[in-house]
Design a protein around this motif. Structure first.
Motif, PDB file in Angstrom:
ATOM      1  N   LEU A   1       0.924  -1.184  -0.041  1.00  0.00           N
ATOM      2  CA  LEU A   1      -0.147  -0.030   0.095  1.00  0.00           C
ATOM      3  C   LEU A   1       0.913   1.090  -0.170  1.00  0.00           C
ATOM      4  N   SER A   2       2.189   1.197   0.658  1.00  0.00           N
ATOM      5  CA  SER A   2       3.098   2.202   0.743  1.00  0.00           C
ATOM      6  C   SER A   2       3.424   2.726  -0.829  1.00  0.00           C
ATOM      7  N   THR A   3       3.392   1.976  -1.832  1.00  0.00           N
ATOM      8  CA  THR A   3       3.758   2.300  -3.075  1.00  0.00           C
ATOM      9  C   THR A   3       2.762   3.613  -3.679  1.00  0.00           C
ATOM     10  N   LYS A   4       1.478   3.601  -3.250  1.00  0.00           N
ATOM     11  CA  LYS A   4       0.666   4.555  -3.649  1.00  0.00           C
ATOM     12  C   LYS A   4      -0.252   5.506  -2.676  1.00  0.00           C
ATOM     13  N   TYR A   5       0.022   4.956  -1.454  1.00  0.00           N
ATOM     14  CA  TYR A   5      -0.620   5.762  -0.218  1.00  0.00           C
ATOM     15  C   TYR A   5       0.435   6.147   0.643  1.00  0.00           C
ATOM     16  N   LYS A   6       0.348   7.126   1.550  1.00  0.00           N
ATOM     17  CA  LYS A   6       0.781   7.430   2.527  1.00  0.00           C
ATOM     18  C   LYS A   6       0.311   6.689   4.077  1.00  0.00           C
TER      19      LYS A   6
ATOM     20  N   LEU B   1      -1.625   6.749  17.714  1.00  0.00           N
ATOM     21  CA  LEU B   1      -1.218   7.955  18.098  1.00  0.00           C
ATOM     22  C   LEU B   1       0.152   8.223  17.161  1.00  0.00           C
ATOM     23  N   SER B   2       0.748   7.420  16.211  1.00  0.00           N
ATOM     24  CA  SER B   2       1.668   7.587  15.203  1.00  0.00           C
ATOM     25  C   SER B   2       1.089   8.248  13.750  1.00  0.00           C
ATOM     26  N   ILE B   3      -0.102   8.008  13.766  1.00  0.00           N
ATOM     27  CA  ILE B   3      -0.980   8.450  12.565  1.00  0.00           C
ATOM     28  C   ILE B   3      -0.998   9.937  12.478  1.00  0.00           C
ATOM     29  N   LYS B   4      -0.354  10.266  11.371  1.00  0.00           N
ATOM     30  CA  LYS B   4      -0.108  11.987  11.083  1.00  0.00           C
ATOM     31  C   LYS B   4      -1.566  12.342  10.182  1.00  0.00           C
ATOM     32  N   GLU B   5      -1.483  13.712  10.169  1.00  0.00           N
ATOM     33  CA  GLU B   5      -2.612  14.337   9.456  1.00  0.00           C
ATOM     34  C   GLU B   5      -2.554  14.000   8.116  1.00  0.00           C
ATOM     35  N   ASP B   6      -1.491  13.663   7.377  1.00  0.00           N
ATOM     36  CA  ASP B   6      -1.406  13.106   6.042  1.00  0.00           C
ATOM     37  C   ASP B   6      -1.625  11.739   5.702  1.00  0.00           C
ATOM     38  N   THR B   7      -1.617  11.151   6.805  1.00  0.00           N
ATOM     39  CA  THR B   7      -1.597   9.622   6.963  1.00  0.00           C
ATOM     40  C   THR B   7      -2.861   8.897   5.956  1.00  0.00           C
ATOM     41  N   GLU B   8      -2.794   8.320   5.133  1.00  0.00           N
ATOM     42  CA  GLU B   8      -4.046   7.900   4.448  1.00  0.00           C
ATOM     43  C   GLU B   8      -4.360   6.403   4.901  1.00  0.00           C
ATOM     44  N   ILE B   9      -3.523   5.392   5.161  1.00  0.00           N
ATOM     45  CA  ILE B   9      -3.895   4.358   5.539  1.00  0.00           C
ATOM     46  C   ILE B   9      -2.996   3.857   6.859  1.00  0.00           C
ATOM     47  N   ALA B  10      -3.734   3.224   7.850  1.00  0.00           N
ATOM     48  CA  ALA B  10      -2.884   2.788   9.021  1.00  0.00           C
ATOM     49  C   ALA B  10      -2.992   1.208   8.972  1.00  0.00           C
TER      50      ALA B  10
END
Length: 426
Positions: free
Chosen positions: A112-117, A136-145
């Motif tokens: 998934l990192s090949t396309k998404y943050k 809590l490590s999710i950033k505002e620009d994170t798309e998928i966790a």
């Protein structure tokens, strides 16, 4: 201080710490308690090392404006994580199962990192503390966790789901792991399926291995599912080409050659492939991500030493994964194969029976030599070589060197630390 107010402080630097030995400057320190420590006593030290706030739950340590008193530090950490999860727009994929969680999580992350943050659980921080830290490590620009969830008793996955509120989920398998806590294989199935329960109740998307009869039956007519199969036409078709020792997969007109050994890693790769397809990752990118993934941390690592080819799979073991590893090693086309098998932990009253089953299987299959290590294996009735501890094995190998030009499988539970055997091969 409310969770919303605490979250505003968190947003300033987006860092939390739970260990003063690894404190992050400008972080919020959560004074967690353990069996042998009380984090409250370290609040002052955390502030002196650069934390901006310390969260405690014992009044005597709330002696400055930078120390916040709460009813329960762990609960506050979990509530903050849930608040942050809903504050951010990232989609949450939760992974659980008896075997292969971490490898599957890392493969999904790679694809998934090949396309998404994309972010994912670090290591195996998959419990009631690790899941909140991941969120809590999710950033505002994170798309998928990608959030790994572990459990050793019922209701634990349900609780972790209440914190993470996943949008998607996948269960790797149901095996004989943590029987001491779950009680039986049926208990494992019930406990792991709590992820299904959350997702179906909330009408969320489920990924599945449709060749697993338990998964197929559990999901029944549930509509929001996307799975893979080697035989069923209703699901995405994936085929295992070979596993000698590395897994190769046929995906449409593309061959993917992984650096993972064993048929048991076929389904781990498949999970990453179908999630890549679901999220519209191009097949060439899926192929590249899987082929470039190299296992580490004692998980099915291939090591060359003194003319020996060693499969180091000493991160963990249970009856299901041990059986799969032995059967896979037996099929590898090598003449001289040696086994080092260590005790499997957390089996409760099933320990003797399960260790005897593995000893019987190892005796039945064709290996040049088998070494069984640990208190449980030493109690089995077998013709194989048994050692009640690593130290007794060490003494033996110092006098009886491992032959060169052999293939070796090392597998056991984490507490056995069988990676130490590498130092004895010389």
């Amino acid at each position: 201080m409310t969770i919303q107010e605490l979250h505003q402080h968190f947003l300033d630097f987006k860092l939390v710490s739970t260990d003063t030995r690894k404190i992050s400057k400008n972080s919020i320190f959560f004074a967690l308690k353990g069996d042998n420590f009380n984090g409250n006593t370290y609040a002052k030290e955390a502030l002196s090392k650069g934390a901006i706030l310390a969260i405690v739950d014992e009044k005597e340590y709330a002696n400055s404006k930078d120390v916040i008193l709460v009813n329960n530090v762990l609960t506050t950490l979990q509530q903050l994580a849930n608040y942050h999860r809903n504050y951010c727009s990232a989609k949450i994929i939760s992974i659980t199962g008896s075997n292969g969680k971490t490898t599957t999580k890392e493969l999904i992350h790679a694809v998934l990192s090949t396309k998404y943050k994309t972010i994912a659980t670090k290591g195996n921080l998959n419990n009631h503390i690790g899941v909140p830290l991941t969120l809590l490590s999710i950033k505002e620009d994170t798309e998928i966790a990608v959030v790994e969830m572990g459990a050793n008793h019922k209701k634990e996955i349900a609780f972790l789901c209440s914190i993470a509120e996943p949008d998607f989920g996948y269960i790797t398998n149901f095996g004989k792991a943590h029987l001491e806590g779950f009680g039986s294989l049926e208990g494992v199935i019930e406990g792991k399926s709590e992820l299904y329960d959350f997702l179906t109740t909330n009408k969320k998307q489920i990924f599945l291995n449709a060749d697993d009869p338990i998964q197929k039956e559990k999901l029944g007519n549930y509509i929001q599912k996307f799975g893979f199969s080697t035989t069923l036409s209703d699901y995405y078709k994936l085929n295992l080409l070979e596993a000698n020792p590395f897994v190769s997969i046929q995906v449409e007109d593309t061959r993917i050659d992984s650096q993972l050994i064993g048929k048991y890693n076929f389904t781990n790769c498949c999970a990453a492939i179908i999630m890549g397809k679901y999220f519209s990752v191009l097949l060439p990118n899926i192929k590249e991500a899987i082929e470039n993934y190299v296992p580490e941390n004692n998980r099915s690592q291939i090591i060359e030493k003194e003319g020996c080819k060693i499969i180091l799979d000493a991160y963990n073991a249970n009856p299901t994964s041990m059986k799969a590893a032995l059967e896979n090693f037996n099929q590898i086309k090598e003449d001289n194969k040696i086994l080092f098998l260590g005790d499997m932990f957390e089996l409760g009253s099933s320990a003797y029976k399960e260790h005897q089953n593995i000893a019987d299987l190892a005796e039945e299959l064709i290996f040049k030599k088998v070494y069984l290590i640990g208190e449980n294996f030493s109690k089995t009735k077998t013709k194989l070589s048994t050692f009640n501890s690593f130290d007794t094995l060490k003494v033996y190998l110092e006098e009886n060197a491992v032959p060169k030009n052999t293939s070796i499988l090392i597998k056991g539970s984490r507490g056995m630390a069988l990676e130490r055997i590498l130092d004895l091969i010389q």
